[in-house]
Design an enzyme around this catalytic site. Structure first.
Site, mmCIF file in Angstrom:
data_model
loop_
_atom_site.group_PDB
_atom_site.id
_atom_site.type_symbol
_atom_site.label_atom_id
_atom_site.label_comp_id
_atom_site.label_asym_id
_atom_site.label_seq_id
_atom_site.Cartn_x
_atom_site.Cartn_y
_atom_site.Cartn_z
ATOM 1 C CE1 TYR A 325 -4.034 2.192 0.759
ATOM 2 C CE2 TYR A 325 -2.575 3.070 2.399
ATOM 3 C CZ TYR A 325 -3.621 3.126 1.630
ATOM 4 O OH TYR A 325 -4.582 4.248 1.740
ATOM 5 C CG HIS A 350 -6.209 4.607 5.658
ATOM 6 N ND1 HIS A 350 -6.185 5.364 4.606
ATOM 7 C CD2 HIS A 350 -6.485 5.068 6.944
ATOM 8 C CE1 HIS A 350 -6.512 6.676 5.302
ATOM 9 N NE2 HIS A 350 -6.544 6.241 6.692
ATOM 10 C CD GLU A 581 -4.462 15.816 5.338
ATOM 11 O OE1 GLU A 581 -4.225 16.083 4.248
ATOM 12 O OE2 GLU A 581 -5.387 14.956 5.907
ATOM 13 N NE ARG A 596 -7.432 17.165 3.780
ATOM 14 C CZ ARG A 596 -8.220 16.370 4.161
ATOM 15 N NH1 ARG A 596 -9.460 15.948 3.373
ATOM 16 N NH2 ARG A 596 -8.153 15.709 5.337
#
Length: 1064
Positions: A325, A350, A581, A596
């Protein structure tokens, strides 16, 4: 560009550095510069051949010639025939005009002699340079007279321009007419000129071509007033959308016209948008267009722009290709020493499960990328917590990274630490190394070296004794000077002033310097990195776990000397709600920060700048669009170029919510904002990718990215993000992170040329280490097979290895080791240093019950350097069993005894007089005492416990009784264990234990989603071999000799008495 190139002879291949219309127009000549009469014009096919349009390969011997000359000699016979009355295509017109331009360029570049020299060979009617120039004008004028090629209008005399071709015309604003230059090209026209002041009007100077309106009606493709059918025919032939009535002004609705164009154009043939923007009420099939873009407002007042192939000059590369990932390359990418670094998080899903902070690198401007490299190991307390990083960059020549510690269960932040390490680089220096007499330390002067104690350095050609090869920094004097410890010293001072030498640093061979910052309050994540100067940098952060939200930065003003010292600053509070972020960059004294947006029903992202590193701010809110990913950016000239990717299909045009869990086709957009205007109201977001995977594979969400600039290109690195598992489509019921059920999350790089007109291609390229990645077959059962031989030249770290039979009949499995060393227990277990050992077992596990076993204990083990052999039999075949050192070690010990020994003959004991002192006879005191020693019969107590009275009876002595006799006769001190006579022995021994396999235990593991998995783990236990104790013993051979001496003396005394009696 010159139409003549010359190269030294002797090579095999030569490059053609000019454009040409046909290969017959390329002339290759071998030149003898001392005697030109020997020059030889080569023939294609016989003397040389074309490898490709820009490279030839020589087939002829070049001896006797010192130069290879390649030049272009374009023929004046028209490549396009205008006399047949047929409808000409745009490509025909372009070719004809290029032919005229090429002839003119050759007239500029080639001398009269050169033109004559190659007139016959090239088939040219241009007898000299002037004829070539006139012929070029004749062709261009004949074409224009036919009304088939128009002039290219450029800037005005008043604004200035550099004219380079015959077809370029300048406007004289005073009279409204256009003029072409009839003289030698190029022609530079300074700003503020007129035709008179910049060369005059007339033949050989400026020639009027009429008023601008007339010219545009006849030949400007935008006109089509006097000759509309001609233009329409041309456009239809070119598959230009304007042939169907499309305006392409970005204002007029062109939906109907484009629909007609699609209906009339065969599938597979592209419609040319001619670089224009077409407004539509529904998006057409963009794949059927080239060189255009569409503006579409699904939500009124919220326009988005969609670019077709060839409109944006960009290419999409896949830069990782692993079964892991790979995600979160957010705001960490940087360029160092001409290499692009793309750090990211490599894990199995994740969160931070099995996560390693990683990077890939490109040294060829993004064409190919290295295999992924892990920068962090698993946390020592894994699987409770693990490392994570969203902020990384280079300050001076050192990498700094904010390494977060997060829980696996909830991904919660528990600690922050600033890690830094020198980057690899090579320096070529002059002077700067000194070494004092009678000292081993050498002082190295390197401005802004950025090194700390323990960092790796390498030296060559230093001209100073001992400063050579691989070394480490011993002390740091200041930012420009450090010392290394050499292996020797000398009697005089040394200085390499004026000497050229080399020094290298190594990222991989240097340690991390780790500064613990603890758990920083009100921080969810630390994001992004901006170098401020040679000493400090800034990192963004946000807090979104509890209200109120915070967004801001940490400023580290002196990261080299005080890495734990930072200043915390926030953006204006009205922009903090629903923001997170931040992306930050620092350019020319200005810090830029973009947030963001996190809510589809709230205001979106915002842009901020500060000229005092976050103390005061100027702020803007982006209109309309809500951004569910970060907006990384870079400043190019006066523009901020920003990139962003959706997390849901149609998020930006239809307000779709953030949905990373649904397979769809999210897209990537980019936009420019001029910092001088500082206004985001009319910003244009242009779609540059439809979805990130090759072959139309869907992905469930696009993750955050990074932007860097290198040379003339900007790079946007981004990746997929899927909350469920490492696969972007589907999910396996067991949630096994190593079972394939979809397409892996990988990283991509969009490379775009920087310029006011961004057009060429919009291609996808596979840049993930082609031909350098290990070929791996990944089956759905989670097993990876490498179907190829492999060689590892460095350390290879493996968690578990199973070696299977190498033959089809499963006869044997082999481990072949070449060189001096075999298996070496190198690493010390971090969780149990005392457990350093290697176990060799003949069975299928580590328990001795599965097979014979040999255990080797390391020097750091509690039982240092022990070897344990465990088996039912220990057989030595065809060789003697000998100790390594003579007469040094014993066989057995006081607490580790053999029960008996079976021998084929009596043992041989060395009795070499040369190894003994001068022999003496037994003294009477010892023999008197020995007479009191008792010989007895006895049974061993442990044998009695097993066999009772049937236990065997042994003969011998009691060591303690001998001790008591010696004490009584004054031969030993009372209560002493030391005896001068070797016949009596005393030994103390320590407690002895071992760690052995006990059983396998089922262990449960719960991931962050509450899913429970189980694994079978071995359990080891400590066993006591024996407790601490002491033993008394005797040497049987000493007893025999002592008894023999005692009996001999006794017989001698009896014989003496008998002899005395007989004499009476």
């Amino acid at each position: 560009m010159s139409t003549i190139t010359q190269f030294p002879s002797g090579n095999t291949q030569y490059r053609i550095e000019f454009d040409y219309l046909a290969r017959t127009f390329v002339v290759v000549t071998l030149v003898n510069s001392s005697n030109p009469t020997l020059n030889r014009v080569l023939e294609v096919g016989r003397d040389y051949r074309f490898l490709n349009p820009t490279m030839i390969e020589m087939l002829v011997d070049q001896s006797g010639f010192d130069i290879v000359r390649i030049h272009r000699q374009t023929g004046t016979d028209l490549v396009v025939d205008f006399r047949n009355g047929s409808v000409l295509t745009a490509s025909d017109l372009t070719t004809a005009e290029l032919q005229a331009i090429h002839i003119a360029e050759e007239g500029r570049d080639q001398t009269v002699d050169l033109a004559k020299e190659y007139a016959d060979a090239a088939g040219s009617s241009a007898g000299n340079a002037k004829d070539s120039e006139d012929e070029a004008r004749r062709i261009a004028e004949s074409i224009r007279a036919a009304g088939l090629i128009g002039y290219m209008t450029r800037r005005s005399f008043e604004k200035g321009y550099n004219v380079t071709t015959w077809s370029e015309v300048l406007l004289w604003e005073e009279d409204g007419d256009y003029y072409r230059w009839d003289g030698t090209l190029p022609k530079n026209v300074p700003a503020g000129s007129t035709p008179e002041t910049s060369g005059g009007i007339g033949l050989g100077a400026w020639v009027s071509v009429g008023d601008a309106a007339l010219r545009s009606q006849i030949s400007n493709p935008e006109g089509a007033i006097l000759y509309p059918e001609l233009h329409r025919a041309r456009w239809l032939d070119e598959k230009d959308a304007r042939g169907w009535g499309a305006k392409g002004d970005g204002v007029t609705d062109d939906t109907a016209a484009l629909t007609s164009a699609l209906n009339d154009t065969p599938v597979g043939q592209k419609i040319n948008g001619n670089g224009k923007t077409y407004k539509v009420t529904s998006l057409p099939d963009i794949s059927r267009f080239i060189n255009t873009r569409f503006v579409y407002e699904r939500i009124p007042g919220q326009p988005l722009y969609y670019a077709s192939e060839e409109f944006v000059q960009g290419e999409l590369f896949k830069i990782t290709d692993t079964p892991y990932y790979n995600a979160w390359p957010q705001d960490k990418a940087f360029v160092y020493e001409n290499v692009i670094y793309a750090p990211y998080m490599g894990s199995d899903r994740h969160g931070v499960s099995r996560l390693h902070v990683s990077w890939v690198k490109s040294g060829d401007d993004g064409q190919t990328w290295s295999t992924p490299e892990w920068l962090t190991d698993l946390h020592p307390d894994y699987p409770t917590v693990n490392y994570h990083c969203m902020s990384m960059g280079v300050c001076r020549n050192r990498l700094f990274a904010m390494i977060e510690t997060r829980t696996l269960a909830k991904n919660a932040l528990t600690n922050c630490a600033l890690w830094d390490r020198p980057m690899s680089r090579s320096l070529h220096l002059t002077g700067g190394i000194t070494k004092a007499a009678n000292q081993r330390y050498a002082t190295i002067h390197v401005p802004d070296h950025g090194l700390f104690v323990g960092d790796f350095v390498n030296f060559s050609n230093s001209a100073v004794t001992g400063v050579s090869g691989d070394m480490t920094v011993a002390t740091v004097i200041d930012k420009d000077n450090f010392t290394v410890l050499t292996p020797n010293q000398q009697t005089s001072d040394l200085n390499n002033a004026g000497k050229n030498w080399h020094m290298g640093t190594s990222f991989h061979k240097s340690p991390w310097r780790k500064t613990d910052l603890g758990l920083i309050p009100s921080v969810t994540e630390v994001h992004s990195f901006a170098t401020i100067d040679n000493n400090g940098f800034a990192m963004g952060y946000h807090q979104g776990d509890v209200a109120p939200r915070e967004v801001g930065l940490f400023y580290f003003p002196d990261a080299f000397n005080s890495p734990s010292n930072y200043v915390r600053r926030q953006i204006p509070s009205e922009y903090e709600p629903d923001a997170s972020e931040p992306c930050i960059k620092y350019y020319d004294g200005v810090l830029y920060l973009i947030t963001r947006g996190t809510r589809g029903d709230r205001l979106g992202s915002s842009l901020h700048r500060s000229r005092d590193i976050g103390q005061t701010w100027e702020s803007l809110r982006f209109p309309h669009n809500v951004h569910h990913t970060t907006l990384p950016f870079a400043k190019v000239g006066d523009d901020l170029i920003m990139f962003g990717s959706e997390r849901a299909e149609n998020e930006w045009e239809a307000g779709a919510p953030d949905d990373r869990y649904k397979a769809s086709y999210p897209r990537t957009f980019y936009a420019r904002l001029n910092v001088n205007n500082w206004n985001a109201d009319d910003i244009e977001w242009v779609n540059i990718t439809d979805q990130i995977y090759q072959g139309g594979i869907v992905n469930s969400g696009v993750g955050v990215g990074s932007v860097v600039v290198k040379d003339n290109y900007i790079y946007y690195m981004f990746g997929g993000e899927d909350h469920f598992n490492p696969w972007t489509y589907g999910d396996n019921s067991a949630k096994d992170p190593f079972k394939s059920d979809g397409h892996p999350s990988d990283l991509y790089c969009y490379k775009m040329k920087i310029g006011p007109d961004n057009r060429v291609s919009r291609d996808f390229r596979y840049g993930a280490v082609p031909n350098r990645a290990v070929p791996v077959f990944f089956d759905t059962n989670g097993v990876r097979t490498v179907p190829a031989p492999m060689e590892f030249t460095g350390d290879l770290g493996l968690g578990h290895v199973t070696i299977r039979a190498s033959t089809s009949s499963n006869i044997r499995s082999e481990v072949l080791m070449e060189g001096e060393y075999g298996f070496i227990g190198k690493s010390i277990p971090t969780d149990n240093p005392a457990g350093q050992r290697i176990i060799f077992c003949g069975g299928e596990g580590t328990s001795s019950t599965t097979g014979a076993q040999i255990t080797l204990y390391g020097a750091n083990n509690t039982d240092s350097r022990r070897i344990v052999y465990n088996g039912d039999e220990h057989l030595f075949q065809s060789a003697d069993v000998k100790p390594y050192n003579d007469n040094v070690t014993a066989l057995g010990g006081p607490s580790n005894r053999f029960t008996t020994a079976y021998l084929g003959s009596n043992p041989i004991v060395t009795s070499n007089g040369e190894r003994k002192t001068e022999p003496v006879v037994f003294d009477d005191a010892f023999l008197d005492a020995w007479g009191d020693v008792h010989y007895i019969m006895y049974q061993w107590l442990d044998a009695v416990q097993l066999k009772g009275n049937d236990a065997r009876i042994h003969f011998g002595v009691i060591a303690q009784q001998i001790r008591d006799v010696f004490i009584a006769h004054g031969l030993m001190d009372e209560n002493s264990t030391n005896c001068r006579y070797a016949v009596l022995c005393y030994d103390k021994y320590p407690r002895m234990t071992d760690t052995v396999f006990s059983h396998n235990e089922i262990v449960e593991h719960t991931d962050e989603e509450g899913n429970v998995t189980t694994t079978e783990e071995p359990v080891y236990t400590e066993v006591v071999i024996h407790e601490e104790g002491e033993e008394w013993g005797v040497r049987p051979d000493g007893i025999f000799f002592a008894e023999a001496a005692y009996q001999r003396r006794k017989l001698e005394r009896i014989e003496a008495r008998l002899s005395a009696l007989e004499q009476k």
